[in-house]
Design an enzyme around this catalytic site. Structure first.
Site, short mmCIF file in Angstrom:
data_model
loop_
_atom_site.label_atom_id
_atom_site.label_comp_id
_atom_site.label_asym_id
_atom_site.label_seq_id
_atom_site.Cartn_x
_atom_site.Cartn_y
_atom_site.Cartn_z
CG ASN A 264 -6.65 -0.70 0.84
OD1 ASN A 264 -5.95 -0.24 -0.06
ND2 ASN A 264 -6.14 -1.23 1.94
CG HIS B 267 -3.16 3.59 1.91
ND1 HIS B 267 -3.59 3.16 0.66
CD2 HIS B 267 -3.21 2.50 2.73
CE1 HIS B 267 -3.90 1.88 0.74
NE2 HIS B 267 -3.69 1.46 1.97
CB CYS C 136 -0.95 0.01 1.19
SG CYS C 136 -2.13 -1.33 1.11
O1 UT7 Z 1 -3.90 -1.23 3.39
C1 UT7 Z 1 -2.94 -1.27 4.38
C2 UT7 Z 1 -3.01 -2.41 5.29
N1 UT7 Z 1 -4.32 -2.72 5.80
C3 UT7 Z 1 -4.93 -1.98 6.76
O2 UT7 Z 1 -4.49 -0.91 7.12
C4 UT7 Z 1 -6.17 -2.59 7.38
C5 UT7 Z 1 -6.09 -2.47 8.89
N2 UT7 Z 1 -7.17 -3.18 9.57
C6 UT7 Z 1 -8.47 -2.80 9.56
O3 UT7 Z 1 -8.83 -1.89 8.83
C7 UT7 Z 1 -9.42 -3.48 10.49
O4 UT7 Z 1 -8.70 -4.25 11.42
C8 UT7 Z 1 -10.48 -4.40 9.80
C9 UT7 Z 1 -11.48 -3.53 9.01
C10 UT7 Z 1 -9.82 -5.41 8.90
C11 UT7 Z 1 -11.29 -5.13 10.87
O5 UT7 Z 1 -11.88 -4.21 11.74
P1 UT7 Z 1 -11.69 -4.34 13.31
O6 UT7 Z 1 -12.41 -3.22 13.92
O7 UT7 Z 1 -10.22 -4.44 13.61
O8 UT7 Z 1 -12.43 -5.68 13.61
P2 UT7 Z 1 -11.92 -6.92 14.44
O9 UT7 Z 1 -11.06 -7.77 13.60
O10 UT7 Z 1 -11.43 -6.46 15.76
O11 UT7 Z 1 -13.28 -7.67 14.67
C12 UT7 Z 1 -14.31 -7.14 15.54
C13 UT7 Z 1 -15.51 -8.06 15.46
C14 UT7 Z 1 -15.15 -9.55 15.61
O12 UT7 Z 1 -16.23 -10.17 16.29
P3 UT7 Z 1 -16.16 -10.54 17.87
O13 UT7 Z 1 -14.95 -11.43 17.98
O14 UT7 Z 1 -15.95 -9.21 18.54
O15 UT7 Z 1 -17.46 -11.17 18.12
C15 UT7 Z 1 -15.09 -10.03 14.19
O16 UT7 Z 1 -15.34 -11.38 14.08
O17 UT7 Z 1 -16.12 -7.93 14.17
C16 UT7 Z 1 -16.20 -9.21 13.54
N3 UT7 Z 1 -16.01 -9.03 12.10
C17 UT7 Z 1 -17.01 -8.75 11.27
N4 UT7 Z 1 -18.34 -8.60 11.47
C18 UT7 Z 1 -19.09 -8.30 10.39
C19 UT7 Z 1 -14.86 -9.06 11.40
N5 UT7 Z 1 -15.09 -8.81 10.11
C20 UT7 Z 1 -16.43 -8.61 10.01
C21 UT7 Z 1 -17.29 -8.32 8.92
N6 UT7 Z 1 -18.60 -8.18 9.17
N7 UT7 Z 1 -16.84 -8.15 7.66
#
Ligand code: UT7
Length: 329
Positions: free
Chosen positions: A286, A256, A116
């Site tokens: 993204n 980004h 990225c």
């Molecule tokens: O491009 C450069 C590199 N990439 C980035 O910079 C991306 C960086 N990361 C992120 O943007 C975020 O971590 C994500 C968008 C990928 C995920 O968001 P998050 O707020 O970190 O979610 P999480 O992984 O902490 O998950 C929170 C909850 C979990 O459920 P429980 O365990 O709290 O019950 C996940 O299972 O949300 C759940 N979850 C979802 N729910 C609905 C994870 N993905 C989804 C989804 N829809 N798509």
């Protein structure tokens, strides 16, 4: 002798027609529009459909439009730096394929893979060829067909990424404009959190790697988020301090587009208000190397000669960096 700087003299972009909405994703994985919107800021992303089409096929219209805007022919290009994580093929370089497709007969080129942060790395690299006097016209392209490496059964990654491509032309100027400074960083130990396991020399593609879905991007979202949010904000603040810039001096932050929450944290750290931040993540998601040139192209008509822009990115590698740019037209 007057200092030669590299000025962006044209910008253009291309996104494919097909739009993958949050609503359609709801039918593919266990997710919902509310979660995606509140956690990422994304509403839809564009996807390149069509047999045999790769990243270069998005670069062709982006670059052809750019050349037309600038009123020059492809033969005038000296160098093509193609920043991409999804090259058309492992080899030859997508830069070579593009040069052939657009008729850039006098150019040499190479692909640059910094995930990225690729476009930031590419802009800095390209500017050196201009500053040294070696080249007069350098194309820096950032583009990815992320849909080619995304697992549409993995709800954590498939909701974020989209396809798109943007391009800028760098030319010399002796005015106090163009690429003024850049800070580029990397930490390869971060590769454990964001990578593609198979298809490289360490683990060539096989039936087994495909069965294990290892030809797709793997991301530990939360871990990447933590590094991204700190490092992108830090590097943007660092380039401002190094150049004695205050928030008032900055006309635009061009971040980004990985997650709206990372963008907001960077703007807060810089003390820059939302009215100065380019954000189009809701439309494109993204697009990896594409995000920053897609923003520049969209905001082009609002940019004024002399505007101070701070570009900042964070991505797989880990890689991150920032460019301080003065808009040249
Ligand atoms: O491009 C450069 C590199 N990439 C980035 O910079 C991306 C960086 N990361 C992120 O943007 C975020 O971590 C994500 C968008 C990928 C995920 O968001 P998050 O707020 O970190 O979610 P999480 O992984 O902490 O998950 C929170 C909850 C979990 O459920 P429980 O365990 O709290 O019950 C996940 O299972 O949300 C759940 N979850 C979802 N729910 C609905 C994870 N993905 C989804 C989804 N829809 N798509």
């Amino acid at each position: 002798m007057q200092k030669i700087r590299a000025a962006i003299t044209a910008v253009n972009s291309y996104v494919p027609e097909y739009i993958l909405t949050n609503q359609e994703l709801e039918t593919m994985v266990d997710t919902n529009d509310e979660w995606i919107t509140s956690r990422t800021g994304i509403k839809e992303r564009h996807i390149l459909k069509g047999e045999g089409l790769g990243t270069s096929d998005m670069a062709v219209p982006a670059v052809e439009g750019l050349l037309k805007k600038r009123g020059i022919s492809a033969e005038e290009i000296d160098l093509i730096i193609f920043c991409t994580t999804t090259p058309d093929m492992p080899f030859p370089a997508t830069a070579n394929i593009l040069a052939d497709k657009i008729g850039a007969k006098n150019a040499w080129g190479f692909d640059l893979n910094a995930a990225c942060s690729g476009f930031i790395y590419g802009l800095s690299t390209g500017s050196q060829f201009i500053e040294s006097g070696k080249h007069q016209k350098v194309l820096v392209i950032g583009g990815d067909k992320m849909s080619s490496i995304i697992d549409y059964e993995d709800r954590q990654t498939c909701i974020i990424f989209g396809d798109g491509c943007g391009a800028v032309l760098l030319e010399p100027t002796t005015e106090d404009l163009g690429v003024m400074d850049s800070i580029l960083k990397s930490d390869g130990s971060g590769r454990v959190y964001l990578h593609q396991k198979a298809g490289g020399s360490a683990k060539p593609a096989s039936h087994a790697t495909v069965d294990a879905r290892e030809h797709y991007a793997y991301q530990e979202g939360q871990a990447v988020f933590k590094f991204a949010v700190t490092n992108m904000a830090d590097v943007a603040a660092e380039i401002m301090e190094r150049n004695q810039l205050t928030a008032n001096d900055v006309a635009w932050l061009v971040p980004h587009q990985a997650n709206k929450r990372i963008i907001d944290a960077t703007a807060n750290r810089m003390g820059v208000g939302p009215e100065k931040v380019m954000v189009n993540i809701e439309k494109y998601g993204n697009t990896t190397n594409g995000t920053i040139p897609l923003c520049l192209a969209e905001w082009e008509s609002q940019l004024k000669k002399g505007d101070t822009l701070i570009l900042a990115a964070f991505g797989g590698g880990f890689t991150w960096g920032s460019v301080y740019l003065k808009w040249a037209y």
